[in-house]
Write an enzyme that holds these catalytic residues in place. Structure first.
Site, mmCIF file in Angstrom:
data_model
loop_
_atom_site.group_PDB
_atom_site.id
_atom_site.type_symbol
_atom_site.label_atom_id
_atom_site.label_comp_id
_atom_site.label_asym_id
_atom_site.label_seq_id
_atom_site.Cartn_x
_atom_site.Cartn_y
_atom_site.Cartn_z
ATOM 1 N N ASN A 1 -6.329 14.299 20.099
ATOM 2 C CA ASN A 1 -7.149 15.321 19.422
ATOM 3 C C ASN A 1 -7.139 15.211 17.894
ATOM 4 O O ASN A 1 -8.152 15.435 17.255
ATOM 5 C CB ASN A 1 -6.805 16.730 19.912
ATOM 6 C CG ASN A 1 -5.417 17.156 19.563
ATOM 7 O OD1 ASN A 1 -4.540 16.329 19.324
ATOM 8 N ND2 ASN A 1 -5.182 18.451 19.531
ATOM 9 N N LYS B 1 2.933 5.103 21.582
ATOM 10 C CA LYS B 1 2.088 5.055 22.781
ATOM 11 C C LYS B 1 1.035 6.148 22.557
ATOM 12 O O LYS B 1 1.301 7.334 22.727
ATOM 13 C CB LYS B 1 2.902 5.318 24.056
ATOM 14 C CG LYS B 1 2.058 5.216 25.322
ATOM 15 C CD LYS B 1 1.375 6.536 25.638
ATOM 16 C CE LYS B 1 0.545 6.535 26.895
ATOM 17 N NZ LYS B 1 -0.845 6.115 26.690
ATOM 18 N N HIS B 2 -0.132 5.714 22.137
ATOM 19 C CA HIS B 2 -1.179 6.677 21.845
ATOM 20 C C HIS B 2 -1.960 6.973 23.126
ATOM 21 O O HIS B 2 -1.831 6.265 24.128
ATOM 22 C CB HIS B 2 -2.111 6.114 20.757
ATOM 23 C CG HIS B 2 -2.629 7.170 19.830
ATOM 24 N ND1 HIS B 2 -2.900 8.460 20.249
ATOM 25 C CD2 HIS B 2 -2.944 7.146 18.504
ATOM 26 C CE1 HIS B 2 -3.344 9.168 19.220
ATOM 27 N NE2 HIS B 2 -3.368 8.394 18.143
ATOM 28 N N SER C 1 -4.864 7.015 25.824
ATOM 29 C CA SER C 1 -5.607 5.824 26.242
ATOM 30 C C SER C 1 -7.040 5.791 25.718
ATOM 31 O O SER C 1 -7.660 4.727 25.709
ATOM 32 C CB SER C 1 -5.618 5.731 27.770
ATOM 33 O OG SER C 1 -4.306 5.521 28.225
ATOM 34 N N SER D 1 0.285 17.600 26.709
ATOM 35 C CA SER D 1 0.263 18.679 27.702
ATOM 36 C C SER D 1 1.665 18.945 28.265
ATOM 37 O O SER D 1 2.574 18.116 28.130
ATOM 38 C CB SER D 1 -0.672 18.286 28.837
ATOM 39 O OG SER D 1 -0.165 17.124 29.452
ATOM 40 N N GLU E 1 5.942 18.804 21.421
ATOM 41 C CA GLU E 1 4.902 19.679 20.854
ATOM 42 C C GLU E 1 3.835 19.800 21.925
ATOM 43 O O GLU E 1 3.064 18.863 22.136
ATOM 44 C CB GLU E 1 4.289 19.031 19.606
ATOM 45 C CG GLU E 1 5.251 18.808 18.465
ATOM 46 C CD GLU E 1 5.596 20.071 17.718
ATOM 47 O OE1 GLU E 1 5.128 21.155 18.114
ATOM 48 O OE2 GLU E 1 6.344 19.979 16.740
ATOM 49 N N LEU E 2 3.796 20.926 22.616
ATOM 50 C CA LEU E 2 2.919 21.016 23.793
ATOM 51 C C LEU E 2 1.773 21.992 23.560
ATOM 52 O O LEU E 2 1.361 22.215 22.439
ATOM 53 C CB LEU E 2 3.769 21.352 25.019
ATOM 54 C CG LEU E 2 4.993 20.433 25.206
ATOM 55 C CD1 LEU E 2 5.803 20.847 26.414
ATOM 56 C CD2 LEU E 2 4.590 18.976 25.303
ATOM 57 N N CYS F 1 -4.238 22.373 19.384
ATOM 58 C CA CYS F 1 -3.151 23.146 20.002
ATOM 59 C C CYS F 1 -2.995 24.488 19.312
ATOM 60 O O CYS F 1 -2.729 25.496 19.956
ATOM 61 C CB CYS F 1 -1.855 22.351 19.947
ATOM 62 S SG CYS F 1 -1.453 21.799 18.303
ATOM 63 N N GLU G 1 -4.452 27.871 29.002
ATOM 64 C CA GLU G 1 -4.934 27.370 27.714
ATOM 65 C C GLU G 1 -6.374 26.889 27.889
ATOM 66 O O GLU G 1 -6.679 26.178 28.847
ATOM 67 C CB GLU G 1 -4.055 26.189 27.253
ATOM 68 C CG GLU G 1 -4.539 25.565 25.952
ATOM 69 C CD GLU G 1 -3.722 24.354 25.501
ATOM 70 O OE1 GLU G 1 -3.122 23.661 26.345
ATOM 71 O OE2 GLU G 1 -3.711 24.093 24.287
HETATM 72 P P1 NAP Z 1 -1.829 14.641 27.668
HETATM 73 O O1 NAP Z 1 -2.685 14.309 28.810
HETATM 74 O O2 NAP Z 1 -0.488 15.169 27.910
HETATM 75 O O3 NAP Z 1 -1.737 13.305 26.787
HETATM 76 C C1 NAP Z 1 -0.923 13.220 25.645
HETATM 77 C C2 NAP Z 1 -0.208 11.869 25.647
HETATM 78 O O4 NAP Z 1 0.730 11.840 26.716
HETATM 79 C C3 NAP Z 1 -1.128 10.679 25.878
HETATM 80 O O5 NAP Z 1 -0.649 9.592 25.135
HETATM 81 C C4 NAP Z 1 -0.989 10.427 27.362
HETATM 82 O O6 NAP Z 1 -1.300 9.103 27.732
HETATM 83 C C5 NAP Z 1 0.475 10.720 27.576
HETATM 84 N N1 NAP Z 1 0.837 11.128 28.929
HETATM 85 C C6 NAP Z 1 0.099 11.833 29.816
HETATM 86 N N2 NAP Z 1 0.809 12.040 30.947
HETATM 87 C C7 NAP Z 1 2.018 11.467 30.765
HETATM 88 C C8 NAP Z 1 3.189 11.331 31.577
HETATM 89 N N3 NAP Z 1 3.259 11.862 32.791
HETATM 90 N N4 NAP Z 1 4.230 10.671 31.070
HETATM 91 C C9 NAP Z 1 4.186 10.149 29.830
HETATM 92 N N5 NAP Z 1 3.113 10.228 29.016
HETATM 93 C C10 NAP Z 1 2.037 10.891 29.469
HETATM 94 O O7 NAP Z 1 -2.492 15.681 26.698
HETATM 95 P P2 NAP Z 1 -4.002 15.767 26.241
HETATM 96 O O8 NAP Z 1 -4.809 16.367 27.299
HETATM 97 O O9 NAP Z 1 -4.425 14.437 25.716
HETATM 98 O O10 NAP Z 1 -3.846 16.748 24.986
HETATM 99 C C11 NAP Z 1 -4.080 18.096 25.097
HETATM 100 C C12 NAP Z 1 -2.803 18.892 25.147
HETATM 101 O O11 NAP Z 1 -1.972 18.557 24.034
HETATM 102 C C13 NAP Z 1 -3.093 20.372 24.999
HETATM 103 O O12 NAP Z 1 -2.287 21.102 25.852
HETATM 104 C C14 NAP Z 1 -2.722 20.637 23.543
HETATM 105 O O13 NAP Z 1 -2.438 21.985 23.270
HETATM 106 C C15 NAP Z 1 -1.559 19.736 23.358
HETATM 107 N N6 NAP Z 1 -1.331 19.467 21.938
HETATM 108 C C16 NAP Z 1 -0.222 20.011 21.351
HETATM 109 C C17 NAP Z 1 0.008 19.817 19.996
HETATM 110 C C18 NAP Z 1 1.208 20.415 19.297
HETATM 111 O O14 NAP Z 1 1.489 20.015 18.177
HETATM 112 N N7 NAP Z 1 1.924 21.345 19.897
HETATM 113 C C19 NAP Z 1 -0.890 19.051 19.258
HETATM 114 C C20 NAP Z 1 -1.995 18.521 19.891
HETATM 115 C C21 NAP Z 1 -2.192 18.737 21.245
HETATM 116 P P3 NAP Z 1 -2.701 8.728 28.461
HETATM 117 O O15 NAP Z 1 -3.775 9.062 27.488
HETATM 118 O O16 NAP Z 1 -2.577 7.289 28.721
HETATM 119 O O17 NAP Z 1 -2.769 9.577 29.682
#
Ligand code: NAP
Length: 465
Positions: free
Chosen positions: A131, A154-155, A157, A207, A228-229, A262, A359
């Site tokens: 994001n 690991k950014h 995908s 997430s 940071e979720l 987030c 959310e």
């Molecule tokens: P996401 O699906 O969790 O992806 C974030 C990162 O984690 C990606 O690099 C993803 O890789 C990886 N990932 C996903 N599942 C994983 C697993 N089981 N094991 C290890 N790595 C894994 O999150 P998103 O949908 O992209 O982002 C949205 C979420 O992030 C929202 O809930 C938002 O609030 C939260 N967020 C929080 C903050 C904060 O600072 N608190 C900031 C920004 C966003 P792949 O892309 O390869 O799946």
């Protein structure tokens, strides 16, 4: 999920990337580990010189970096440019302050001298979301590198070109090849990297399921993590607030980054005395937003990052309305192709519907009418999340109560929640743990080493006293 650039504005696959092979992953980990041994011995001045250069590169290249971000995840080009500039800010902040944040801290005891020395942990794995594809990475990398750690990224995908561009920034700034590297891997490979004994710690922004998965692997191996979720930040408006400012900021705070932040304000908790006025003006503000091509300088809302995200949020809206909520939709005309989504406002949201408990990661505002500050605080805290909170009031007593009683990592009074390199950033409850930015952030991935020195003279003096 393929590792690929898929333009959210068109659905076109712009570029695909092959995931690293096990051998390539091994080479990168080995290189990182080797690099740590020399990087940890460099001086703060040497690191700061490179970090300042990284800031210059980010600033000078902000137009082209912005284009990479917008084409990969759809944010409006103007905010992408601002993001690159903010990355330069955090690089400068740590270049200028890291040495002070990590200098020895004297603590008086019975010893001749006792103090704390901060030392780097080693190779830190950073799992990052799409994001804010530059900012999330650089706000980790700048303190990590300044502390003497090295990074493996690991950014997400869907932003591989952003990942490679950030790696290139640090390389061009003078950091050695192993000091900051991108791993092009899917999420299934993350645990294997984290399990490697040469990787000391991990940070994840994303997430809850991703956070839980990384934290459980790290927990099993006793490795430090920062998470940071998600968030479902409240934005509370009380009768004494400056309503013009509150409405203007509310629209921005909900829709910034196409609503995919987030710390976006997601739940608007408004006192009954001003609710109707606030809701009317807020909906006017939402309706006036220009939705369209994110590469157009005038656009305020671009497409959502992936087609799946657009489907998911549409489903959350549908279920909340089916449960009894009222829906307002922006009349904006959406482009025929791409993951576009007309911003929405939901009111009269029933408890137990998605609008109350989940959310919403897109431009949908959830409005709640309350009769008192007690009710405002109760609803604000009635969520599993605890990232940020914004409260609008000119009453000192109310400010105090919001500051003390809201369960969140930050409270902003009469301002929207935003990260700032000078201030700690992070959450409580299921929004995660640990802090990024400021002195707190740079101290997450260090060994807080206690040093206790007693010389003979001290011992003799103690015996004679
Ligand atoms: P996401 O699906 O969790 O992806 C974030 C990162 O984690 C990606 O690099 C993803 O890789 C990886 N990932 C996903 N599942 C994983 C697993 N089981 N094991 C290890 N790595 C894994 O999150 P998103 O949908 O992209 O982002 C949205 C979420 O992030 C929202 O809930 C938002 O609030 C939260 N967020 C929080 C903050 C904060 O600072 N608190 C900031 C920004 C966003 P792949 O892309 O390869 O799946």
């Amino acid at each position: 999920m393929p590792i690929a650039t898929i333009n959210p504005a068109t659905g076109e696959t712009v570029k695909e990337f092959a995931a690293h092979t096990p051998r390539e992953i091994e080479e990168k980990i080995a290189r990182a580990y080797e690099a740590f041994r020399s990087h940890r011995r460099t001086t703060f001045a040497e690191r700061a010189e490179k970090m300042m250069r990284a800031a210059e590169i980010l600033e000078a290249g902000k137009d082209s970096f912005a284009r990479v971000m917008t084409v990969e995840m759809g944010k409006p080009i103007r905010s992408a440019r601002d993001e690159a500039a903010k990355c330069a800010w955090v690089c400068r902040h740590y270049a200028e302050n890291a040495e002070a944040f990590l200098s020895d801290e004297e603590i008086a005891t019975t010893a001749t001298r006792s103090f704390v020395r901060y030392q780097p942990l080693g190779v830190v794995l950073a799992v990052m979301p799409w994001n804010f594809p530059f900012w999330q990475v650089v706000r980790f990398a700048a303190p990590a590198l300044m502390a003497g750690n090295v990074g493996l990224l690991k950014h997400a995908s869907n932003v591989p070109q952003c990942a490679l561009a950030v790696e290139d920034v640090f390389r061009r700034a003078g950091f050695e090849r192993g000091e900051f590297q991108t791993l092009l891997i899917g999420s299934a490979e993350v645990s294997r990297v984290l399990e490697d004994a040469r990787v000391a710690a991990a940070t994840l922004t994303g997430s809850e399921p991703a956070g839980a998965s990384v934290a459980s692997v790290a927990g099993r191996l006793i490795k430090k993590t920062v998470l940071e979720l998600g968030g479902s930040d409240p934005f509370i408006v009380m009768p004494s607030a400056n309503l013009d400012e509150a409405v203007k900021t509310a629209v921005k705070a909900r829709t910034i980054n196409n609503g995919q932040s987030c710390v976006a304000a997601k739940r608007f908790i408004v006192h009954a005395e001003i609710y109707e006025e606030f809701a009317r003006r807020f909906k006017e503000g939402i309706a006036a937003l220009r939705v369209g091509d994110p590469l157009d300088e005038e656009t305020e809302i671009g497409p959502l990052a992936t087609a799946q995200i657009a489907r998911d949020i549409e489903e959350q809206v549908r279920k909340t309305v089916a449960a009894g909520a009222r829906e307002f939709r922006s009349p904006a005309k959406l482009p025929a192709r791409g993951n576009y989504f007309a911003p929405a406002v939901l009111e009269d949201i029933p408890k137990n519907s998605p609008g109350y408990c989940e959310e919403f990661f897109g431009p949908v505002a959830l409005l709640f009418r309350v009769g008192s500050i007690d009710e405002a605080i109760r609803i604000a805290n009635d969520t599993p999340f605890g990232l940020g909170a914004s409260a609008w009031t000119n009453d000192d007593g109310e400010r105090d109560r919001f500051t003390s009683e809201i369960e969140s990592g930050s409270v902003f009074i009469n301002a929207m929640v935003a990260s700032d390199p000078r201030l700690p950033f992070g959450g409580v409850k299921r929004s995660g743990y640990g802090r990024e930015l400021s002195a707190f952030g740079i101290r997450e991935f260090v060994n807080v080493k206690t040093v206790y020195v007693k010389d003979d003279e001290t011992t003799r003096r103690a015996e004679t006293e």
